[in-house]
Each structure stands twice: as structure tokens, then as C-alpha cells.
Design an enzyme around this catalytic site. Structure first.
Site, PDB file in Angstrom:
ATOM      1  N   VAL A  47      32.556  15.766 -10.524  1.00 23.59           N
ATOM      2  CA  VAL A  47      32.672  17.055 -12.096  1.00 23.59           C
ATOM      3  C   VAL A  47      31.765  18.303 -11.704  1.00 23.59           C
ATOM      4  O   VAL A  47      31.536  19.079 -12.005  1.00 23.59           O
ATOM      5  CB  VAL A  47      32.577  15.944 -13.023  1.00 23.59           C
ATOM      6  CG1 VAL A  47      31.718  16.598 -14.124  1.00 23.59           C
ATOM      7  CG2 VAL A  47      32.437  15.121 -13.949  1.00 23.59           C
ATOM      8  N   LYS A  57      27.164  27.587 -13.603  1.00 24.52           N
ATOM      9  CA  LYS A  57      26.055  27.935 -13.090  1.00 24.52           C
ATOM     10  C   LYS A  57      26.629  29.516 -12.753  1.00 24.52           C
ATOM     11  O   LYS A  57      26.245  30.414 -13.006  1.00 24.52           O
ATOM     12  CB  LYS A  57      25.277  27.533 -12.001  1.00 24.52           C
ATOM     13  CG  LYS A  57      23.969  27.087 -12.461  1.00 24.52           C
ATOM     14  CD  LYS A  57      24.445  25.267 -13.530  1.00 24.52           C
ATOM     15  CE  LYS A  57      24.118  25.356 -14.561  1.00 24.52           C
ATOM     16  NZ  LYS A  57      24.605  24.905 -15.031  1.00 24.52           N
ATOM     17  N   GLU A 208      25.157  22.832 -35.095  1.00 19.66           N
ATOM     18  CA  GLU A 208      24.688  21.200 -34.935  1.00 19.66           C
ATOM     19  C   GLU A 208      23.996  19.900 -35.609  1.00 19.66           C
ATOM     20  O   GLU A 208      23.458  20.460 -36.928  1.00 19.66           O
ATOM     21  CB  GLU A 208      23.101  21.600 -33.750  1.00 19.66           C
ATOM     22  CG  GLU A 208      22.217  20.294 -33.256  1.00 19.66           C
ATOM     23  CD  GLU A 208      22.719  19.232 -32.704  1.00 19.66           C
ATOM     24  OE1 GLU A 208      22.935  19.545 -31.461  1.00 19.66           O
ATOM     25  OE2 GLU A 208      21.805  17.804 -32.427  1.00 19.66           O
ATOM     26  N   ARG A 276      28.372  12.945 -23.251  1.00 19.84           N
ATOM     27  CA  ARG A 276      29.362  12.418 -22.404  1.00 19.84           C
ATOM     28  C   ARG A 276      29.555  10.986 -22.270  1.00 19.84           C
ATOM     29  O   ARG A 276      28.489  10.836 -22.660  1.00 19.84           O
ATOM     30  CB  ARG A 276      29.115  12.670 -20.148  1.00 19.84           C
ATOM     31  CG  ARG A 276      29.027  14.472 -20.502  1.00 19.84           C
ATOM     32  CD  ARG A 276      28.686  15.442 -19.246  1.00 19.84           C
ATOM     33  NE  ARG A 276      29.911  14.863 -17.993  1.00 19.84           N
ATOM     34  CZ  ARG A 276      30.864  15.126 -18.335  1.00 19.84           C
ATOM     35  NH1 ARG A 276      31.001  16.436 -18.456  1.00 19.84           N
ATOM     36  NH2 ARG A 276      30.830  14.658 -17.241  1.00 19.84           N
ATOM     37  N   ALA A 324      22.990  15.028 -12.078  1.00 17.25           N
ATOM     38  CA  ALA A 324      23.724  15.030 -10.455  1.00 17.25           C
ATOM     39  C   ALA A 324      21.938  14.813  -9.747  1.00 17.25           C
ATOM     40  O   ALA A 324      22.644  13.771  -8.549  1.00 17.25           O
ATOM     41  CB  ALA A 324      24.544  16.357  -9.720  1.00 17.25           C
ATOM     42  N   HIS A 448       1.188  35.668  -5.504  1.00 18.73           N
ATOM     43  CA  HIS A 448       0.641  36.591  -6.079  1.00 18.73           C
ATOM     44  C   HIS A 448       2.012  37.691  -5.638  1.00 18.73           C
ATOM     45  O   HIS A 448       2.336  37.833  -4.800  1.00 18.73           O
ATOM     46  CB  HIS A 448      -0.002  36.929  -6.406  1.00 18.73           C
ATOM     47  CG  HIS A 448      -1.151  38.331  -7.731  1.00 18.73           C
ATOM     48  ND1 HIS A 448      -0.548  38.183  -8.968  1.00 18.73           N
ATOM     49  CD2 HIS A 448      -0.941  39.799  -7.131  1.00 18.73           C
ATOM     50  CE1 HIS A 448      -0.953  39.533  -9.371  1.00 18.73           C
ATOM     51  NE2 HIS A 448      -0.777  40.449  -8.258  1.00 18.73           N
TER      52      HIS A 448
END
Lengths: 465, 450
Positions: A47, A57, A208, A276, A324, A448
Site C-alpha cells: 500500500v 506525497k 469530521e 483503515r 510504514a 544557521h
């Protein structure tokens, strides 16, 4: 490359070639075990590579490019609105997948792993019933086995994936860019894919059931993300339930219910991203005496052994978090144990990353957990708006948080929100694994100008002990 | 503030909680007993370091706790406690100091070998593999021991339970050296100490157990866990038996006159001041040890030295309902028999109630085991390492004794002396025991020779 036919026996059988399965296979082969890896896909990847982490991504990178181009006007660089060639985006995404999975396939070959394209179910404590993609069936006897069959997206009760009502797999196929998209579920999958579709041009709404996005994540981090999502999404409906969905020819009519009542709205497509479920059904676990808990997770010990000691379970089927990188670690532990090693699974920290813009990443103890446990912690919260690198990126949103033990100064948790947070969290994970103290972070030179200086500055922001 | 298990005695690193006397929310006074812990041979009470309110109890009865482990958290009386608050005028919350007077932590070399269980033997029995790891201590998240993954792996490879290792780094972080040090210390304890255990010639696996047969094949069985007294006795006896070449010398003393004196003396004595044969033997042995200093020594093979002790502390084996305990009478050479008798009665009484502190059982230089009260004609005691000799006393009986002219009834007490033949030669053994018999037969000898 593919071994034709089903061998009679193997030392170590591995079912599932996702990150857990292929990593276990490679590691066990390196340790000298003779390994058979069984998965229906042409190459290892699971998956994660085919329908999860990697394609999402890729799409989020597209979203990032589009978003940055649009925001560049503010720093004096103006681009014309993008023309998106959706077919090319899809092809590029698939090329990424092919490149990665192809490389894994080569590696499996180099390590002399017997790779069966097919499926397998346990038919006894030491045998698998294997069916290849070509339809050849046979029994495979094994000395030890590692189960790594992963998880599947959960659909709303009574719904099946269709062209207009998708799960994450369908959304990643990127068939088109719908004019409007409803994302059901404010978890990381919904927000990541919603962000990608929004950047590609969809008008995205999120619904939601609970009172906040990303349940379980500290609210201060979520609020930084939500400020930006409020601008990118058409609507974020919290405390709202989906009561009904009716698929029409030109879209889906959705009935919402919140405390004000019910209302109906239409969307071109709907993405269900409510979680899931471990893939443990129909694996014949009972034939080997392997126990599963109420949520379908296989019960494992610290070496990832199931109740049948010579059979291991790793990754999504072995419990939360379904990530993962957690499966990678479990794979290494199980493979080493199978090779009579002494590895155990005892992480001090497992990082979690939400690849939205801004990204959210955390590891170790969260403030929410500390509060729930009634535990005293000292935290430092450093907003990024004072960080030079943040401003030179044209941003001002971000927050770095350190959670420490007030008595000892030992770092207990690290949490970040901001662009690149997912890369920065690795320092936190290492610090936690090494049981670093605030003092250690203070005396570690950070480069930096970088975003990582926010970790350093947060350490100095804590009261001296 | 955290309340930790204080140092109870040198060499004691852990114990088992046998009673928890307080609950979360309880207000306690300074020195009030919080819980009782069973350590090597003694039950010790853990007192509150200061007046405080218990906020959390982290242990339960039956838990094994290590010295330094946090057992409870508490808020100082009347205020929110913060251990690191710099000293104000009102009683600052102290870090717990092991201050109770009944637990003097004497910096003596412990003469009691530690429990072998402290080396955390992995539970190989239940595991499917010979080389299995002990998973009982496995944790995840911040509960994992503060050690780098590489250090945790090293501990696992060496079979060390990392949760027993005290880290020396900042905030108690455990380094590779800490793990190695833990192993070194554990090995030294098993092999009887000394900087170079190999030099003592002890072979590894001395205390290893061969696999036991499955006794259930022949009938039903049941098991009970070894209490710590039994574990320690088993370890000490096993070590002594397998490492010390021992000889037992037998003799007997005519104590007819002595016993008459003892009975006469007891007729007027208070019950707690009763004169016992063991008390008399304490005095006689103390004098004998001064006359024969080698019997008051210890062998240091690592340094190729004999360590002479310029003090005489005599252990007396006491049969208690919980097993054998050996309280030590200090400076027996500098005390009169009356004083010795009183001390011995008091120590034996507390031993039977399990109220001895570990320190009261340490530092013995010689041991007396008197089974005369039970019976028997003779027995061979085992030297209590690192001491080099032990006196066994059996029941005195009236026997016909030839006095040169006729047989007459005399009360005769059988004595056995077991000694470490590496340190003491047979002739010296015979002389030492004869000296003791002569002193018992004619107590004037004590004054003449002692």
C-alpha cells in the site's frame, strides 16, 4: 526474476510485500535465511508505495508547487495561473512508483528471495495454501512465517467504492480533478488528499464527526494547520455526521447532520477517509492457532511473535500506529528473531507525520496524553515567526514544542508544525531514543539559518534547572 | 517529591515488597513506616523521609524493588512539593536519606554472598528457543529505560535486565559502561568477589543447574518459590561446598563441672539472663580465636594474602520458623559471659521474629552451630565463607569415663570443628579444638592461657 511455480518448502515465508514484508524479507535474507515472499503485485511495495505514502506525497508535491507559485506574488514573483495536465501528473506519479518498486524487485532478486506473485492463506501451523496470479495453486511448507498483510481503507457502512464515492486508493488513481470534493474524515489521509485535490483545482470540503481535525494530535499544532486549511478549503465541518449519500448521474448528494439539524449538499465526488482496518480476515489464522483482538489486530509479543511462536506478525496487522516506519522496525525485529537473534521491539518514540501544508510531526509523549495521565511536564513552545529561515521562505506559520520531565530535564516529546516539520522530527526521535535531556539539545550546535534552530531555541526557552 | 528505596545495607541491591502500609492520599509523619521490604535475610521497614502526603504508590505487595527505585511520590506537608526547591525556612522537602537508626549501613565487606537471582536469569523455560530473550520487562515509549538503542541491545545480548542497571549519566542515563559494570559486579558477586575472579580459579557455571527431569512423569508435584533466606543459604552453602577443601576434626569435652555450675547459676537468674552453653562457648571460642589467629582470618587468593581480623565477631546459627539465620555477636572477646548471654538471647529472639537488620548478620569472623538442643551425636558443619572455620556442637550425654582408677559417669559433649584446609593445617585444627575442650573442662585454663 520471478521464480516459476510454488516451492515445496521454505525456511521463512513472508506474506505481504509492503514496507514490513519486503524489509523483513531483505533483512532475513541478509541474516542467511532462505526466504519466500508472497504478494500479488509485480514488485514489492504494498500500500505504501502503490496506494499510500508515496503517490500521496507525489500529489502533495504538485500541490506544493501550485501553492508556492500562487503565493509568490507576495514576494514579488508573479506567475500566471497554472495549467494542469492531469494525465501528465498521473503518469509522473506512476513513474515514481515504478522506479521505487522496480528497485525493490531488483533487490529481492539480488538477495535470492523466492518471490511468488500471488496470495497465501494459512492452512495449518506449518503450511500455506498459495495461489499464484496465474491460477496455479499449491501448498508451501514453512519453518517460520512473518505475516505482513497490512490494512485496507474502511468505507462508511453500506457503501462500496464507485467512480464518484472513492476511498484513498481511488483518490490516488487521480482519474480527474472534480469540481467539488467532499472529504469524509478529518484525519491525516483526508487532509493530505484534500490538500492535493484543492491545489489541483477542486473545491474541497471536509466533514469530521468529532470536534477537531486530526484527533489525538495536540490542539495547538492543529490550530496552526487549520488557519491555513480554512483558506484552502471551502468548508471544514466539525461535529458533523454524514447521514446519507445518494449517488446521482452528475454527483453525490450528501445529507449532513449537526446539532442545528440536517441539510443537504451536492458534490462531484466524495472521498471516504475514515480509517483503515487490519487485513486479518480470510488468512486462515485460526488454522495455526493465532489470536486476533476485537479490532482485528493480531496479538503479538515484544518480538512480534503471535500466539503461534514460530509465526510473526508485523506492520498494520500487529496494531496501531499503522505507519510504514513502525512496520520497518518490526520487520527488523521479527527477521532477527526468526534468525535466532535477540532483537525486541522497544521504541522510545515512533514519529507521526501529517504531510499537509504546513506539515505536522510529533514523537514521544504528547501534551494531550500527559494531561490525560495527570502527569506534570514542562513544555517550551516556540513560534516560528521569529525564525530567520521561516521568514526567508515567505512564511510565518509554525510552532516547535518540547515536552520535558520537570524533575530530570529528560525530553519526553517533540512536536512541530510548519513547512518541513516531517524532516525536522527525525532529530526529536533520535533525541528521545538516546534519552537526551534539554541540556543535551542546548549544547548541540544547530546549523544557521535553518528551521532546526527552532528546536535549539525551544530548548533554551525552557527554564534553567 | 519521589520517595526511593534507601540503602539498607552494604551489598543489598533489591528486595521484595511484603507489605504496603500507606495509600495515596495518606498523611504520614517523618519516619512513619511506608512499606516493609524483605531483603537478604531481613525484613526492613522503609520510613517516610519527612512529614508528607503520599500522592502515588507505585509498588504493590510482591513487587521486586531495587535500591534507589521510586516507590512512592509525595507532597511535603502543607505545600506542593518540589524536590529541587532551594532551601526555604519552612521544612524543605528533603531528598530521602537513609537515616533510620536501626539500619546502620556499615562499610564492611559483606560476608554474605548475594542472591544469585540478582543476575536476572532469563526465563528460558517458557520460550520456544534456547537463545530466547526475557520479554517480561519489555516496554515502549518513555517507559523504556533511558539508554541508547545500542546500549539496550548490548544489555539484551549479555542477558542483562536493563531496568536493573543504575545509569550514571545525566538524568540517570545508562551507558555501555554502566551495563558492563553491572555485569562485572554481578559476576564478582557470584564468584565471591575479588578484583580478578579468574585468579581465584573458580570455574564459570559453578552454580549452574543441570536440566531437571519432568517430575510429573512419576506423579503429581507442586512448587513453591524459594524465599530469599533459602536462596541465600543455598548460594552460600553451594559456594562453600564446591570451593573450600574442608576437614572436620572431632573431639569431646567433659562438661560435668561446667554444667553443674551453669545449672546452679541459672537457679537464681532472671529468665532473660539465663546462661546457655552457647554463651559459654562464645566466650571460650573468642579466647581460642585470639590464641589461634589463623582461625579468625580469611583467604584472599586474588591478592595472595591471608587477611587477619583484629576483631572477633562470632556468628551463631539460629533455627527460626523461616529458616537458618546467623546473627553476629560483636567483639565477643571483649565481653563477659553474662553480657554475651544477654546479647545472644536478645539477638536470637529477634531472629525468630525476623526483626534482624542485614547489618546484624554481617561481619562474622567465626561461627558456632549448636544443635545440642535437638539431639544427635555428631555432625559436620560447613564453613561459612569467607570465614575459615566453624564449630559444631552436639548433645552432651552421660558416659562412663575412665579416670585412671575406675569408670565414673561424666557428662560429655561432642564437638566438631570444620576448617578450610587451605588456611589451616590438620595439627592446628586438632590443637584448636583441644584448646576449646580443655577450657570447657577446666575454665581456669581460660584465665591461664586466654
Amino acid at each position: 526474476m520471478a521464480a516459476a511455480g510454488i516451492p515445496e518448502k521454505t525456511q521463512l515465508a513472508i506474506i505481504g510485500a509492503g514496507p514490513g514484508g519486503y524489509h523483513a524479507a531483505f533483512h532475513a535474507a541478509d541474516l542467511g535465511l532462505q526466504v519466500t515472499l508472497i504478494d500479488p503485485a509485480e514488485n514489492p511495495g504494498g500500500v505504501c508505495l502503490y496506494r499510500g505514502c508515496i503517490p500521496s506525497k507525489a500529489l502533495l508535491h504538485v500541490a506544493g508547487v501550485v501553492g508556492e507559485a500562487a503565493e509568490s506574488a507576495a514576494i514579488g514573483v508573479k506567475f500566471a495561473p497554472p495549467e494542469i495536465d492531469i494525465a501528465r501528473v498521473r503518469t509522473w506519479k506512476n513513474e515514481v512508483i515504478d522506479k521505487l518498486t522496480g528497485a525493490l524487485g531488483m533487490q529481492a532478486g539480488r538477495k535470492k528471495i523466492t518471490h511468488i506473485r500471488g496470495t497465501a492463506t494459512l492452512s495449518g501451523p506449518h503450511t500455506l495454501q498459495v495461489v499464484t496470479n496465474e491460477g496455479e495453486a499449491g501448498a508451501l511448507a514453512f519453518e517460520q512465517a512473518i505475516l505482513a498483510t497490512g490494512s485496507r481503507p474502511v468505507m462508511l457502512p453500506g457503501t462500496e467504492p464507485t467512480a464518484r464515492i472513492m476511498n484513498s486508493t481511488g483518490a490516488l488513481d487521480l482519474e480527474d480533478v472534480p469540481a467539488s470534493l467532499l472529504v469524509v474524515g478529518g484525519g491525516y489521509i483526508g487532509l493530505e488528499l484534500g490538500s492535493a485535490y484543492a491545489a489541483l483545482g477542486s473545491e474541497v470540503s471536509v466533514v469530521e464527526m468529532t470536534g477537531g481535525l486530526l484527533p489525538g494530535c495536540d490542539r495547538d499544532l492543529v490550530s496552526v494547520l487549520k488557519r491555513r486549511l480554512d483558506r484552502k478549503f471551502k468548508a471544514i465541518m466539525l461535529n458533523t455526521k454524514v447521514e446519507a449519500m445518494t449517488e446521482k448521474k452528475d454527483g453525490v448528494t450528501v445529507t449532513f447532520a449537526d446539532k442545528k439539524g440536517s441539510r443537504t449538499e451536492s458534490f462531484a465526488k466524495v472521498l471516504i477517509a475514515i480509517g483503515r482496518r487490519p487485513h486479518t480476515r480470510d488468512l486462515g489464522l485460526e488454522t495455526a492457532g493465532i489470536e486476533v483482538d476485537g479490532k482485528g489486530f493480531v496479538q503479538v509479543d515484544a518480538q512480534r511473535r503471535t500466539s503461534a511462536g514460530h509465526i510473526y506478525a508485523i506492520g498494520d496487522i500487529a496494531g496501531e500506529p499503522m505507519l510504514a516506519h513502525k512496520a520497518y522496525r518490526e520487520a527488523a525485529v521479527a527477521a532477527e528473531s526468526a534468525a535466532a537473534g535477540k532483537a525486541v521491539y522497544d521504541p522510545r518514540a515512533i514519529p507521526a507525520v501529517v504531510f499537509t501544508d504546513p506539515e505536522i510531526a510529533w514523537c514521544g509523549l504528547t501534551e494531550t496524553e500527559a494531561r490525560a495521565a495527570g502527569r506534570k511536564v514542562t513544555t517550551a513552545k516556540l513560534p516560528w515567526r521569529g525564525n530567520g529561515r521561516t521568514l526567508t521562505l515567505g512564511r510565518d506559520d509554525g510552532l516547535t514544542k518540547l515536552i520535558t520531565d520537570p524533575e530530570t530535564g529528560v525530553l519526553l516529546g517533540v512536536a512541530l508544525v510548519g513547512p518541513g516539520a516531517g524532516e525536522l522530527i527525525a532529530e526529536g526521535v533520535l533525541a528521545l531514543e538516546m534519552a537526551a535531556t534539554v541540556e543535551d539539545l542546548r549544547h548541540t550546535i544547530h546549523p544557521h539559518p535553518t528551521l532546526s534552530e527552532t528546536v535549539f531555541d525551544a530548548a533554551w526557552a525552557l527554564p534553567p534547572r | 517529591m519521589d520517595i526511593r528505596v534507601p540503602e539498607v545495607s552494604d551489598g543489598v541491591t533489591k528486595g521484595t515488597v511484603i507489605a504496603v502500609a500507606v495509600a495515596a492520599g495518606d498523611q504520614v509523619e517523618a519516619d512513619q513506616t511506608l512499606l516493609e521490604m524483605e531483603t537478604d535475610k531481613a525484613v526492613v521497614a522503609i520510613p517516610a523521609p519527612s512529614a508528607c502526603t503520599i500522592t502515588e504508590v507505585r509498588v504493590a505487595e510482591g513487587d521486586e524493588v531495587a535500591i534507589g527505585q521510586v516507590i512512592m511520590t509525595a507532597a511535603a506537608a502543607g505545600q506542593e512539593a518540589k524536590a529541587s526547591t532551594p532551601g526555604g525556612e519552612t521544612a524543605p522537602a528533603k531528598t530521602p536519606e537513609p537515616a533510620p537508626e536501626e539500619l546502620p549501613a556499615e562499610p564492611e565487606s559483606p560476608d554474605e554472598p548475594e542472591s544469585p537471582a540478582e543476575t536476572a536469569a532469563p526465563a528460558a523455560a517458557a520460550a520456544p528457543q534456547a537463545d530466547a530473550v526475557d520479554l517480561r520487562t519489555n516496554r515502549t515509549g518513555e517507559l523504556v529505560a533511558p539508554a541508547a538503542p545500542s546500549v539496550r541491545r548490548l544489555a539484551r545480548d549479555l542477558g542483562v535486565d536493563i531496568y536493573q542497571v543504575q545509569g550514571t549519566g545525566p538524568a540517570g542515563r545508562i551507558s555501555e559502561d554502566d551495563v558492563r559494570g553491572f555485569v562485572r559486579e554481578a559476576m564478582q558477586r557470584i564468584t565471591g568477589g575479588g578484583p580478578r575472579p579468574a585468579a581465584t580459579g573458580e570455574f564459570p557455571g559453578l552454580h549452574a543447574q543441570r536440566p531437571l527431569p519432568d517430575f510429573t512423569r512419576w506423579g503429581p508435584v507442586h512448587t513453591e518459590p524459594l524465599p530469599s533466606i533459602r536462596r541465600i543459604t543455598a548460594d552460600a552453602m553451594g559456594y562453600a561446598w564446591s570451593t573450600i577443601p574442608m576437614v572436620t576434626q572431632q573431639d569431646q569435652a567433659d562438661i560435668t563441672d561446667l554444667e553443674a555450675f551453669r545449672k546452679d547459676s541459672n537457679r537464681t537468674a532472671a529468665p532473660e539472663a539465663k546462661l546457655t552453653m552457647t554463651a559459654i562457648l562464645l566466650k571460650v571460642c573468642a579466647a581460642a580465636l585470639q590464641a589461634f589467629p589463623r582461625f579468625n582470618s580469611s583467604l584472599d587468593l586474588a591478592h595472595q594474602e591471608l587477611i587477619f581480623k583484629d576483631h572477633v565477631h562470632i556468628g551463631v546459627a539460629v533455627d527460626t520458623p523461616n529458616g537458618l539465620l546467623v546473627p553476629v555477636v560483636r567483639d565477643a572477646d571483649r565481653k563477659g559471659i553474662e553480657l554475651l548471654a544477654g546479647e545472644l538471647n536478645e539477638l536470637a529472639g529477634r531472629a525468630r521474629q525476623r526483626k534482624l537488620t542485614p547489618a546484624e548478620m554481617e561481619g562474622g569472623t567465626f561461627t558456632i552451630s549448636n544443635l545440642g538442643g535437638i539431639g544427635g551425636t555428631s555432625f559436620n558443619p560447613i564453613v561459612y565463607a569467607p570465614q575459615v572455620a566453624i564449630l559444631g556442637v552436639s548433645r552432651a550425654r552421660n558416659q562412663p569415663v575412665w579416670d585412671g582408677e575406675s569408670f565414673g559417669p561424666r557428662l560429655v559433649m561432642p564437638l566438631t570443628l570444620t576448617y578450610d584446609h587451605r588456611v589451616i593445617d590438620g595439627a592446628d585444627g586438632a590443637r584448636f579444638l583441644r584448646w576449646i575442650c580443655a577450657a570447657l573442662e577446666q575454665p581456669l585454663n581460660l584465665v591461664m592461657k586466654g
